[in-house]
Design an enzyme around this catalytic site. Structure first.
Site, PDB file in Angstrom:
ATOM      1  N   ASP A   1      61.311  32.403  56.968  1.00 42.66           N
ATOM      2  CA  ASP A   1      59.873  32.561  57.168  1.00 42.66           C
ATOM      3  C   ASP A   1      59.645  33.571  58.300  1.00 42.66           C
ATOM      4  O   ASP A   1      60.588  33.993  58.973  1.00 42.66           O
ATOM      5  CB  ASP A   1      59.282  31.194  57.532  1.00 42.66           C
ATOM      6  CG  ASP A   1      57.778  31.126  57.372  1.00 42.66           C
ATOM      7  OD1 ASP A   1      57.176  32.098  56.880  1.00 42.66           O
ATOM      8  OD2 ASP A   1      57.195  30.076  57.732  1.00 42.66           O
TER       9      ASP A   1
ATOM     10  N   ASP B   1      50.769  31.835  53.123  1.00 39.68           N
ATOM     11  CA  ASP B   1      49.921  30.744  53.621  1.00 39.68           C
ATOM     12  C   ASP B   1      48.560  30.754  52.932  1.00 39.68           C
ATOM     13  O   ASP B   1      47.575  31.300  53.451  1.00 39.68           O
ATOM     14  CB  ASP B   1      49.754  30.867  55.131  1.00 39.68           C
ATOM     15  CG  ASP B   1      51.075  30.671  55.867  1.00 39.68           C
ATOM     16  OD1 ASP B   1      52.004  30.119  55.266  1.00 39.68           O
ATOM     17  OD2 ASP B   1      51.172  31.086  57.037  1.00 39.68           O
TER      18      ASP B   1
ATOM     19  N   GLU C   1      58.166  39.178  58.520  1.00 42.36           N
ATOM     20  CA  GLU C   1      57.471  40.436  58.235  1.00 42.36           C
ATOM     21  C   GLU C   1      57.869  41.594  59.160  1.00 42.36           C
ATOM     22  O   GLU C   1      57.813  42.743  58.677  1.00 42.36           O
ATOM     23  CB  GLU C   1      55.952  40.215  58.292  1.00 42.36           C
ATOM     24  CG  GLU C   1      55.409  39.334  57.191  1.00 42.36           C
ATOM     25  CD  GLU C   1      55.802  37.868  57.350  1.00 42.36           C
ATOM     26  OE1 GLU C   1      55.976  37.194  56.322  1.00 42.36           O
ATOM     27  OE2 GLU C   1      55.964  37.407  58.489  1.00 42.36           O
TER      28      GLU C   1
END
Length: 938
Positions: free
Chosen positions: A522, A598, A525
């Site tokens: 997770d 999300d 990015e």
């Protein structure tokens, strides 16, 4: 932000996410390099006499070693550029443009990450006679494809059967900002007609109060790419937008900004927006009746894409596809990247399947996961402790709901130190995993890329000693804020970091891990809470001296790769990994699944998940899903049921929730909702053989697992914009219910074909929209006539418990009383399938016979897996739409012939169906691994 402020910031999760979202909202304006290139385009369009300043220098085109190259010059500043064109064996074409004498090298390492190999080998082609100022080549198996290179102004045109299909620089937007030294950096590009102040050029980017120093000035690239005759283009994920890309400059319902490709952590992202999200795949496909084409813009820096459409009068029947005089749409695109070079691939085919195959050959096909990956996954931020995990696991058994994997979020660690456990909450993690393993289940734990700056934390200490962290321009290690507080980030573009990180997954390194523990990447990015746009500053330095701006969209991909390799390396012989990633790029399909990030527990997010996943799937990444129920917020029971129904027909199927939401394990809402959720999860498990077969096909031919209507019904122009229904493979048509209180919906059936209601077997014939009843306990799903799907009707507690269970074949006949289908099986864990240890069967019904034949060339006598499951048999065959009543049904095997029992059944009260349409055959002694024939006698 001061540390004391951050302490208070983290103390309240709700306030943190409010601030988080507000920060995201503020920084979605166009970057200055995007505005400059759009201004350049506006000037070109506004001036009828505008001519692109880029031209090929006379007699500069040469052909050497199969490469067509030349020298471009910009007449405005006399700068020269190298132009190269490759015609590739896979049937694609590649064009590269770079500065001839750059001040310093421009980033050209994207290919080393994204491509399975650098495809320099060229296909045979012939130079063909052309008019003056044009150089043309024919290529392709039938030599019906043509490339025409126009010298002045520079333009490249691709034609198939003399019909233009893609044109480069047709509108003259090619703009290559050359790098400059600091003194000359004050100069502006005169052709942009922008301010020449030093501040607007050298320091063109600011984010909040942070200046982005561009010591060598702006170095963006821009290029227009046109798709004449194509009304629709698709791709360039990730955006919460429609499947068919909307216009971004004018047009009905157009966006005001271009589509942005820049991996960002966007909590509660905007719906119906070109806003950048977690992943970036700069791949765009265009489709029209009888033809598909696509491009891959191979660039990992921040990228913006404008999409516009125009009407073209076809009075000369230019495209040869329409009646003379008919007005048609063409699509124009404008690609703008902050840095790097022009490196574009072009794909051509009569069908989209040809494009998917070419693209897979270039960037790699999806990896075949362990079988459990397609089961149901249960996740929450966070399950509280070891007891909580045991109780949730037991709850699934108590309520007779199958599942395969339970997940642990960041709270399972010791103070957000990844590869560790909070031993107060999880005192015996190995026992916890072994308890799951004894039931055939698995566990996934989260591991994020931000590393807590703590000299007593072995991961940080080792990475620091080995000098593996991303650095500031000054040379010091970058220090930012994420979940673990003060953190640094491993530079995964460094080969040494890749190797080191992969070793951290070894059982003696990751204490408390076992063979049934898998990984969730997770925040990759990368997400940085203390930086503008909540990601890394662009002037940070990576391995080789490259700035973060050059490779931003690769970072999460490189992290995903290293983690995946770590799971492969930890056992001998290696077993297939399972690593879920949030960030992605071209080639991520080689390393594992992704999810859409999300989302929020409301109907709009449920609805948008379908076009988002369809877009990701056609862009080369088929194994994906959306958090069932919505990550944040509390779904009402109706929404949760509808989300489970949609999720059951998406490739990756996971329920997930924010820690501030109410608990929502499937049984907590009571009946009838628990029953409805149980039923659809069980339906998913009955179809696991189909899902695994489709994953195998994706791993060999690049086809998406869930497919847009235009992929399956390629000649039906009515479906080219359709993204609220889709196909699973080519056999199941699915229409999720995405509106509150909705108990019926219109389903479009294409092509005057026969369909059958998946649950009731009612026969329906297209081509039309038909209103279908959809009470809360049912999602509209239809078997397409001509399909055979394999199922397992005995549903157990998890997928591994079903591997020796018998099969049911459902045969949905078309109007010609024919149908085909296939089944792929292997051990679901190892790489033995690469040795030929698998079962791949073809089922075909025609002329009153059903045949099972092998699609594998490997001898069953040497096939260890086939021997292992030789006792697995077909127990039932259901035939829909048979136009005759058989008197006898005979099975023929290599050893014997025998008669089968059968029955004519009516499944419930069905309108418009005769009982003779549903034939149920009881089967014995037909092995799933052997050839056999079933004959239907009148």
């Amino acid at each position: 932000m001061e540390n004391i402020q951050l302490t208070n910031f983290f103390s309240n999760t709700v306030n943190f996410f409010k601030a988080f979202f507000e920060t995201k909202r503020r920084f979605q304006t166009q970057s200055s390099f995007c505005r400059l290139n759009r201004a350049y385009a506006d000037k070109a369009l506004a001036n009828p006499s505008f001519v692109s300043p880029y031209s090929l220098i006379n007699d500069s085109i040469i052909i050497k070693d199969g490469i067509i190259s030349g020298c471009l010059i910009n007449s405005k500043n006399n700068l020269e550029f190298i132009f190269e064109l490759y015609i590739l064996e896979i049937g694609a074409v590649r064009i590269r443009i770079n500065e001839k004498n750059p001040l310093k090298p421009r980033y050209d390492k994207v290919k080393d990450w994204a491509l399975v190999q650098d495809p320099l080998i060229t296909l045979e082609y012939n130079q063909i006679p052309s008019k003056a100022g044009v150089t043309s080549f024919s290529f392709g198996k039938e030599k019906n494809q043509t490339i025409s290179i126009y010298h002045s102004p520079f333009r490249v045109e691709f034609l198939i059967d003399d019909i233009p299909t893609i044109i480069l620089n047709d509108r003259g937007f090619l703009n290559f900002e050359h790098l400059r030294d600091e003194e000359s950096n004050i100069e502006s590009l005169s052709e942009t007609n922008q301010s020449s102040s030093k501040n607007s050029i050298q320091n063109a980017e600011t984010s909040g109060d942070k200046l982005d120093p561009k010591l060598n000035g702006p170095g963006s690239i821009g290029l227009d790419i046109s798709f004449p005759g194509y009304s629709h283009v698709y791709g360039i994920p990730q955006h919460a937008s429609s499947l068919s890309l909307k216009e971004t400059r004018g047009g009905t319902g157009a966006y005001s900004d271009p589509y942005r490709l820049y991996n960002l952590d966007i909590f509660g992202y905007a719906i119906d927006s070109p806003q950048a999200l977690y992943g970036s795949i700069p791949f765009m496909m265009a489709h029209r009746k009888g033809a598909s084409t696509a491009i891959l813009w191979l660039n990992a820096s921040e990228t913006w894409v404008d999409v516009t459409k125009c009407k073209e009068n076809n009075k000369n029947n230019l495209f040869g596809l329409f009646n003379s005089g008919k007005s048609i749409n063409s699509t124009n695109t404008h690609w703008i990247s902050e840095s790097g070079i022009v490196d574009v691939f072009f794909f051509f085919g009569k069908t989209s399947s040809e494009i998917f195959h070419q693209y897979g050959l270039l960037t790699g096909f999806t990896s075949l996961p362990q079988y459990f990956g397609i089961g149901y996954h249960q996740c929450r931020w966070n399950y509280l402790d070891q007891k909580d995990v045991a109780e949730v696991d037991e709850g699934f058994d108590r309520h007779d709901i199958p599942y395969d994997v339970i997940w642990l979020d960041i709270e399972h660690t010791d103070g957000k130190r990844y590869f560790t456990w909070d031993l107060d909450k999880f005192p015996d993690p190995e026992k916890m995993q072994k308890d799951l393993m004894n039931k055939g289940r698995k566990m996934v734990t989260i591991i994020d890329p931000h590393i807590k700056r703590d000299e007593n934390y072995y991961i940080y200490k080792e990475a620091s000693d080995l000098d593996l962290f991303v650095k500031k321009a000054s040379g010091s290690v970058y220090d930012g804020i994420c979940w673990s507080g003060s953190s640094s980030w491993i530079d995964f573009t460094n080969p040494l970091a890749q190797e080191w990180w992969s070793k951290k997954f070894a059982f003696d390194q990751y204490k408390g891990s076992t063979e049934v523990l898998f990984t969730w990447n997770d925040m990759n990015e990368p997400s940085v809470f203390s930086s503008p746009e909540l990601t890394m500053p662009k002037d940070l330095i990576h391995h080789g001296g490259w700035e973060h701006r050059d490779l931003h969209n690769i970072y999460g991909f490189a992290y995903h790769k290293a983690s995946t390799q770590g799971l492969i390396n930890r056992t001998e012989p290696p077993r297939r990994p399972f690593v879920l990633s949030r960030a992605f790029f071209v080639g991520s399909q080689r390393y594992g699944p992704i999810w859409t990030g999300d989302n929020v527990a409301n109907w709009d997010y449920l609805a948008i998940s379908t076009p988002m996943l369809l877009t990701i799937g056609i862009s080369g990444l088929p194994f994906s899903g959306a958090d069932v129920g919505g990550f944040s917020g509390d779904p009402k029971p109706e929404l949760l049921v509808r989300w489970y129904q949609a999720g059951a027909f998406q490739p990756f199927f996971r329920g997930h929730a924010h820690r501030d939401t109410k608990r929502r394990e499937p049984w907590l809402f009571g009946d009838p909702y628990t029953s409805y959720i149980r039923d659809i999860i069980k339906e998913r498990y009955s179809l696991l053989p189909l899902w695994y077969t489709l994953l195998y096909e994706a791993s060999t031919n690049g086809m998406p697992i869930i497919r847009p209507m235009f992929v399956v019904c390629s000649d039906d122009e009515n479906v080219y914009e359709m993204d609220d229904q889709f196909f699973v493979g080519n056999s199941l048509l699915v229409k999720p219910i995405v509106e509150e209180g909705q108990t019926s919906t219109e389903v479009y059936f294409s092509g005057n074909e026969i369909y059958y209601d998946y649950f009731t077997f009612e026969k329906i014939r297209g081509s039309n929209k038909i209103r279908i009843k959809a009470p809360l306990n049912k999602i509209p799903v239809f078997l397409r006539g001509g399909s055979i799907i394999p199922k397992r009707q005995k549903i157990r507690n998890c997928s591994s418990a079903m591997h020796l269970d018998p099969f049911t074949l459902v045969i949905a006949l078309n109007e010609n009383n024919e149908a085909t289908g296939s089944l792929y099986l292997d051990d679901g864990e190892t790489y033995d399938y690469e040795k030929g240890y698998f079962v791949h069967r073809q089922f075909a019904f025609s002329a009153g016979k059903l045949e099972s034949t092998s699609l594998s060339s490997f001898d069953n006598d040497k096939n260890i897996y086939a021997k292992l499951i030789n006792s697995v048999h077909v127990e039932q065959i259901i035939v829909l739409g048979l136009d005759m009543k058989p008197s006898r049904i005979i099975a023929h095997t290599a050893d014997s012939d025998f008669e089968l029992q059968f029955d004519l059944k009516c499944f419930g009260t069905l309108s418009g169906i005769n009982t003779s349409d549903v034939l149920v055959i009881k089967v014995t002694n037909l092995s799933i691994t052997e050839d056999w024939t079933i004959e239907f006698l009148k």
